[in-house]
Design a protein around this motif. Structure first.
Motif, PDB file in Angstrom:
ATOM      1  N   GLY A 137       0.815  -1.215   0.000  1.00 27.88           N
ATOM      2  CA  GLY A 137       0.000   0.000   0.000  1.00 27.88           C
ATOM      3  C   GLY A 137       0.837   1.248   0.000  1.00 27.88           C
ATOM      4  N   LEU A 138       0.158   2.389   0.122  1.00 31.45           N
ATOM      5  CA  LEU A 138       0.843   3.666   0.288  1.00 31.45           C
ATOM      6  C   LEU A 138      -0.057   4.599   1.069  1.00 31.45           C
ATOM      7  CD1 LEU A 138       1.201   5.606  -3.120  1.00 31.45           C
ATOM      8  CD2 LEU A 138      -0.407   3.791  -2.774  1.00 31.45           C
ATOM      9  N   SER A 139      -0.649   5.608   0.428  1.00 32.87           N
ATOM     10  CA  SER A 139      -1.470   6.578   1.153  1.00 32.87           C
ATOM     11  C   SER A 139      -2.866   6.019   1.442  1.00 32.87           C
ATOM     12  CB  SER A 139      -1.580   7.871   0.344  1.00 32.87           C
ATOM     13  OG  SER A 139      -0.297   8.417   0.100  1.00 32.87           O
ATOM     14  N   ALA A 140      -3.569   6.687   2.370  1.00 35.56           N
ATOM     15  CA  ALA A 140      -4.882   6.186   2.792  1.00 35.56           C
ATOM     16  C   ALA A 140      -5.742   7.315   3.321  1.00 35.56           C
ATOM     17  CB  ALA A 140      -4.712   5.123   3.887  1.00 35.56           C
ATOM     18  N   VAL A 184      -3.617  10.090   5.193  1.00 33.67           N
ATOM     19  CA  VAL A 184      -2.300   9.600   5.583  1.00 33.67           C
ATOM     20  C   VAL A 184      -1.422   9.586   4.342  1.00 33.67           C
ATOM     21  CG1 VAL A 184      -0.993   7.755   6.673  1.00 33.67           C
ATOM     22  CG2 VAL A 184      -3.378   8.145   7.339  1.00 33.67           C
ATOM     23  N   ASP A 185      -0.377  10.388   4.355  1.00 35.27           N
ATOM     24  CA  ASP A 185       0.483  10.516   3.181  1.00 35.27           C
ATOM     25  C   ASP A 185       1.646   9.540   3.240  1.00 35.27           C
ATOM     26  OD1 ASP A 185       1.187  11.969   0.712  1.00 35.27           O
ATOM     27  OD2 ASP A 185       2.998  12.435   1.854  1.00 35.27           O
ATOM     28  N   CYS A 186       2.091   9.108   2.059  1.00 34.59           N
ATOM     29  CA  CYS A 186       3.078   8.032   1.970  1.00 34.59           C
ATOM     30  C   CYS A 186       4.521   8.514   1.935  1.00 34.59           C
ATOM     31  CB  CYS A 186       2.805   7.190   0.725  1.00 34.59           C
ATOM     32  SG  CYS A 186       3.079   8.083  -0.830  1.00 34.59           S
ATOM     33  N   VAL A 187       4.773   9.807   1.800  1.00 32.65           N
ATOM     34  CA  VAL A 187       6.144  10.306   1.688  1.00 32.65           C
ATOM     35  C   VAL A 187       6.712  10.543   3.082  1.00 32.65           C
ATOM     36  CG1 VAL A 187       7.688  12.009   0.675  1.00 32.65           C
ATOM     37  CG2 VAL A 187       5.541  11.435  -0.481  1.00 32.65           C
ATOM     38  N   VAL A 188       7.648   9.706   3.490  1.00 30.03           N
ATOM     39  CA  VAL A 188       8.217   9.772   4.837  1.00 30.03           C
ATOM     40  C   VAL A 188       9.603  10.403   4.779  1.00 30.03           C
ATOM     41  CG1 VAL A 188       8.916   8.467   6.871  1.00 30.03           C
ATOM     42  CG2 VAL A 188       6.927   7.730   5.530  1.00 30.03           C
ATOM     43  N   HIS A 189       9.819  11.448   5.594  1.00 31.83           N
ATOM     44  CA  HIS A 189      11.116  12.109   5.709  1.00 31.83           C
ATOM     45  C   HIS A 189      11.720  11.803   7.081  1.00 31.83           C
ATOM     46  CE1 HIS A 189      10.681  14.972   2.234  1.00 31.83           C
ATOM     47  NE2 HIS A 189       9.406  14.702   2.441  1.00 31.83           N
ATOM     48  N   ALA A 190      13.024  11.649   7.123  1.00 31.80           N
ATOM     49  CA  ALA A 190      13.704  11.558   8.413  1.00 31.80           C
ATOM     50  C   ALA A 190      13.556  12.886   9.140  1.00 31.80           C
ATOM     51  CB  ALA A 190      15.179  11.221   8.217  1.00 31.80           C
TER      52      ALA A 190
END
Length: 376
Positions: A74-77, A99-105
């Protein structure tokens, strides 16, 4: 230690998820431990899990993306918050969220990855994708970073404006070109070339540019799909200015076709990897006015023409979008700048057990106003 803002005892011990252990075996529905919230995280009950056009090729290995296994796909939701960590001050249980799928440190935003799609750009992103934020949204529950959950005004969006959660899930397509258009500061009244415009992200780019008040020139190879695109826009936004150009594959021919429409201010390009040798982007850049701008979000190899230098053309690469873009986009949705119902999108919806059908449908059900999702 302070207690969580929502008791984790309200969460079941286990829940159903689509788990991919090997590319050869594909997904299977399995019971997995339900995540608990901690500092900087949110647990969401998934309502709609987005399926993108190339999900099938990622999870069968045809498109080689590196990601840890086993993994929940999956990804975003779109989901509803059920539990939050003790440092949450805005999000609360019961709220509808994107819920966004792009995760940043958090301590180095340059280290990023797309949740359950790939493991990112460096060792730091690979660590996060493997050890912390491994799983996507093909599940009944998902844990996500606090900053990746965006509160949706449910009263305004769903009750006043009449959007369904299925329609709101289309944000996963709309947000990508919005990131590019905003990055090159497209203004109301400007003329924007969207190339190519007949795919999922390109079609969404046309819708977003129109909502931003631009005049659009849509490029594509499929005349039938270009005609459908124009009709879709005009039904949803009567009076919207949209022109179409059929790509000929010839640089000079396509440049001349674009120039017939007068001054072009900006270009957003979303070319898929399989079309990376096409000349259409060079034609679009050649049609730009002096000091025009181009957002490159796709995979074209050769874009430089002499006029790029002679006319002070700005070419900017853009991966996805920024957090501020999502916040502003949601405000645009809440202000009613997009059409509703089938004039926005016609979704195809599948159950978790129908995951094969969902991935197949997403590969085919593409273009403006089309999206696919799994409802756990």
């Amino acid at each position: 230690m302070a207690a969580s803002s929502s008791s984790s005892t309200t969460l079941p011990s286990h829940h159903r998820a689509l788990v991919l252990e090997t590319l050869e075996e594909g997904f299977s529905i399995k019971p997995v431990p339900t995540p608990r919230p901690g500092p900087g995280s949110v647990v969401v009950r998934v309502i709609e899990a987005g399926v993108i056009s190339y999900h099938r090729d990622i999870y069968n290995g045809k498109r080689h993306y590196d990601f840890p296994k086993p993994i929940v796909g999956g990804l975003s939701a779109i989901g509803r918050v059920v539990a939050v960590g003790e440092d949450a001050v805005v999000l609360k249980p019961g709220q509808l969220v994107y819920v966004d799928c792009v995760v940043h440190a958090r301590d180095n935003p340059d280290s990023l990855f797309l949740m359950a799609i790939h493991d990112g750009v460096d060792e730091a992103s690979r660590k996060l994708s493997s050890d912390v934020w491994r799983d996507g949204a093909f599940a009944e529950y998902m844990k996500a970073p606090l900053e990746n959950c965006f509160r949706l005004d449910e009263d305004r969006l769903c009750r006043d404006l009449g959007y369904t959660t299925r329609e709101l899930m289309y944000m996963m397509y709309l947000l990508v070109p919005f990131g590019g258009l905003r990055d090159i500061r497209v203004e109301p009244g400007e003329t924007v070339v969207v190339s190519p415009a007949t795919g999922g992200f390109g079609g969404a780019g046309v819708q977003v540019a129109i909502a931003m008040g631009a005049r659009v020139i849509a490029m594509g190879r499929n005349e039938k799909e270009l005609a459908r695109l124009k009709e879709h826009i005009r039904k949803g936004k009567p009076g919207a200015e949209i022109e179409t150009v059929k790509m000929s594959g010839e640089f000079e021919t396509d440049t001349a076709a674009l120039r017939k429409f007068g001054t072009v201010d900006a270009v957003v390009d979303l070319t898929p990897v399989w079309a990376n040798r096409s000349t259409h982007l060079k034609s679009a850049i050649q049609s730009l006015r002096r000091n025009g701008r181009c957002s490159m979000m796709g995979f074209i190899q050769d874009v430089i023409v002499w006029d790029t230098i002679a006319l002070n053309i700005t070419i900017k690469g853009k991966l996805m979008y920024e957090r501020d873009d999502i916040v502003l986009f949601i405000k645009m949705m809440e202000r009613g700048l997009f059409p509703k119902g089938k004039d926005l999108v016609v979704p195809k919806v599948y159950k978790m057990e129908e995951w094969k059908e969902a991935l197949d449908a997403a590969a085919e059900w593409t273009g403006i106003g089309k999206t696919v999702m799994i409802e756990p």
